[in-house]
Design an enzyme around this catalytic site. Structure first.
Site, mmCIF file in Angstrom:
data_model
loop_
_atom_site.group_PDB
_atom_site.id
_atom_site.type_symbol
_atom_site.label_atom_id
_atom_site.label_comp_id
_atom_site.label_asym_id
_atom_site.label_seq_id
_atom_site.Cartn_x
_atom_site.Cartn_y
_atom_site.Cartn_z
ATOM 1 N N ARG A 79 16.754 10.168 64.800
ATOM 2 C CA ARG A 79 17.364 9.914 66.111
ATOM 3 C C ARG A 79 16.477 10.434 67.245
ATOM 4 O O ARG A 79 15.847 9.673 67.951
ATOM 5 C CB ARG A 79 18.766 10.565 66.148
ATOM 6 C CG ARG A 79 19.659 10.046 67.297
ATOM 7 C CD ARG A 79 19.428 10.728 68.629
ATOM 8 N NE ARG A 79 19.654 12.170 68.586
ATOM 9 C CZ ARG A 79 19.386 12.974 69.612
ATOM 10 N NH1 ARG A 79 18.866 12.486 70.744
ATOM 11 N NH2 ARG A 79 19.588 14.282 69.512
ATOM 12 N N ASP A 80 16.396 11.737 67.392
ATOM 13 C CA ASP A 80 15.623 12.313 68.494
ATOM 14 C C ASP A 80 14.135 12.065 68.321
ATOM 15 O O ASP A 80 13.404 11.937 69.299
ATOM 16 C CB ASP A 80 15.909 13.812 68.566
ATOM 17 C CG ASP A 80 15.461 14.436 69.876
ATOM 18 O OD1 ASP A 80 15.329 13.697 70.860
ATOM 19 O OD2 ASP A 80 15.250 15.656 69.909
ATOM 20 N N HIS A 140 17.140 24.298 69.349
ATOM 21 C CA HIS A 140 16.425 23.019 69.349
ATOM 22 C C HIS A 140 15.235 23.167 70.291
ATOM 23 O O HIS A 140 15.378 23.117 71.514
ATOM 24 C CB HIS A 140 17.377 21.920 69.852
ATOM 25 C CG HIS A 140 16.805 20.548 69.824
ATOM 26 N ND1 HIS A 140 17.321 19.537 69.044
ATOM 27 C CD2 HIS A 140 15.777 19.978 70.508
ATOM 28 C CE1 HIS A 140 16.652 18.418 69.231
ATOM 29 N NE2 HIS A 140 15.698 18.668 70.120
ATOM 30 N N HIS A 174 11.320 22.217 71.692
ATOM 31 C CA HIS A 174 10.188 21.307 71.812
ATOM 32 C C HIS A 174 8.929 22.154 71.966
ATOM 33 O O HIS A 174 8.986 23.286 72.458
ATOM 34 C CB HIS A 174 10.371 20.356 72.991
ATOM 35 C CG HIS A 174 11.376 19.282 72.732
ATOM 36 N ND1 HIS A 174 11.257 18.014 73.261
ATOM 37 C CD2 HIS A 174 12.510 19.263 72.002
ATOM 38 C CE1 HIS A 174 12.277 17.269 72.862
ATOM 39 N NE2 HIS A 174 13.063 18.016 72.099
ATOM 40 N N CYS A 192 11.945 13.176 75.064
ATOM 41 C CA CYS A 192 13.158 12.799 75.786
ATOM 42 C C CYS A 192 12.828 11.684 76.763
ATOM 43 O O CYS A 192 11.954 11.853 77.622
ATOM 44 C CB CYS A 192 13.730 13.999 76.538
ATOM 45 S SG CYS A 192 15.187 13.589 77.525
ATOM 46 N N ASN A 226 9.278 17.306 69.209
ATOM 47 C CA ASN A 226 10.105 18.371 68.661
ATOM 48 C C ASN A 226 9.284 19.304 67.785
ATOM 49 O O ASN A 226 8.179 18.974 67.345
ATOM 50 C CB ASN A 226 11.199 17.760 67.783
ATOM 51 C CG ASN A 226 12.210 16.968 68.565
ATOM 52 O OD1 ASN A 226 13.090 17.527 69.203
ATOM 53 N ND2 ASN A 226 12.099 15.651 68.515
#
Length: 315
Positions: free
Chosen positions: A25-26, A214, A216, A247, A256
């Protein structure tokens, strides 16, 4: 070539960490070229085979905003679910929840902002009115017996507003937990956090209960920040296999934290993950070929093309 780290357990760390895999997903959402749905399905299957027990699979965001995930329904319809593996999806609104329920999804995530500017840019809402959008989503999901996770973005800094006050992050996070979210993922969306900042924010929440992190790696701080979170008691860490992602609404947000880099560090510290590093590297090498570019993961770069030898150090 060492293919596993030498293990020296460190005091003050959890015995086991759950890696919440966000690659499908991300990780993929920021790719400009559309990845075929069959490649996404194989990616998810490979992640499960590598030992992942939580794989955030897709999002029911409107395809106008994230075209890469427009095939969410098709992906979920054809997904072969492995017993014991959780397959959460991101749900931005009531329509997204409708679609998740249609596909039998049992776990969702909602996405909030800790800052005013990003709330407007990402959600088209104010910091306050964002709760009017996902509050009913959380309530209805809970009524249907779903588990709900919450993300909070820009927890450490915002490219438009600068450093984010800890009290502001805590206020947003507490409201999400009070709505009934079972887990709160603190996002360093643009990667500006440092270990001291991480420790201070977790302390501002009163401890690590129900918190995940989470990170980055924009400024190369993701692993150091993760270690600080673990030392503070956090046991759930988001990561993306191969280090892919970013993003769409914050250009300064790079990839990430790479799952392989995280696993190398954790295994070296004696922390269990349940993941097979070789399988993860093989998956990232395979995916990099599909995406047409090298993986940004340093562990994948080191191990992806190097054959195993009798001199390799095993666990």
């Amino acid at each position: 070539m060492m293919r596993e780290p030498y293990r020296i357990p460190a005091a003050g760390l959890p015995e086991r960490v759950t890696i919440y895999e966000v690659g499908p997903r991300d990780g993929l959402q920021n790719e400009s070229a559309i990845v075929p749905v069959e490649v996404k399905a194989e990616f998810v299957a490979r992640l499960a085979a590598a030992g992942h027990r939580v794989i955030e699979t897709t999002s029911f965001v409107h395809p106008t905003w994230v075209p890469q995930l427009a095939d969410a329904s098709e992906l979920l319809a054809g997904l072969e679910r492995v017993p014991g593996v959780r397959y959460p999806v991101l749900v931005p609104n009531q329509r997204g929840l409708d679609r998740a329920l249609e596909h039998g999804v049992r776990e969702i995530a909602v996405f909030a902002s800790a800052t005013e500017t990003f709330a407007r840019k990402n959600l088209n809402r104010t910091l306050e009115s964002q709760f009017e959008m996902f509050g009913p989503v959380v309530a209805r999901a809970l009524d249907h017996g779903l588990t709900v996770r919450a993300y909070v973005s820009m927890c450490f800094g915002d490219p438009w507003e600068g450093p984010t006050p800890a009290g502001q992050v805590v206020a947003v996070g507490r409201r999400l937990l009070d709505l009934g979210c079972s887990e709160l993922s603190l996002g360093d969306t643009v990667g500006v956090g440092t270990p001291g900042h991480v420790s201070a924010l977790i302390e501002a929440f009163g401890g690590p209960s129900r918190l995940a992190v989470h990170f980055h790696d924009t400024y190369g701080q993701a692993l150091a920040n993760t270690l600080a979170a673990l030392q503070a008691g956090v046991t759930v860490v988001d990561a993306s296999t191969g280090g892919i992602g970013g993003c769409p609404y914050a250009e300064s947000a790079t990839g990430n934290l790479a799952t392989e880099d995280l696993v190398w560090m954790l295994h070296g510290l004696g922390v269990e993950t349940g993941l097979n590093l070789e399988s993860l590297v093989e998956t990232s090498t395979w995916l990099a070929a599909k995406l047409g570019r090298p993986s940004p993961s340093r562990v994948v770069q080191a191990l992806g093309t190097a054959p195993a030898t009798d001199q390799d150090v095993k666990e």
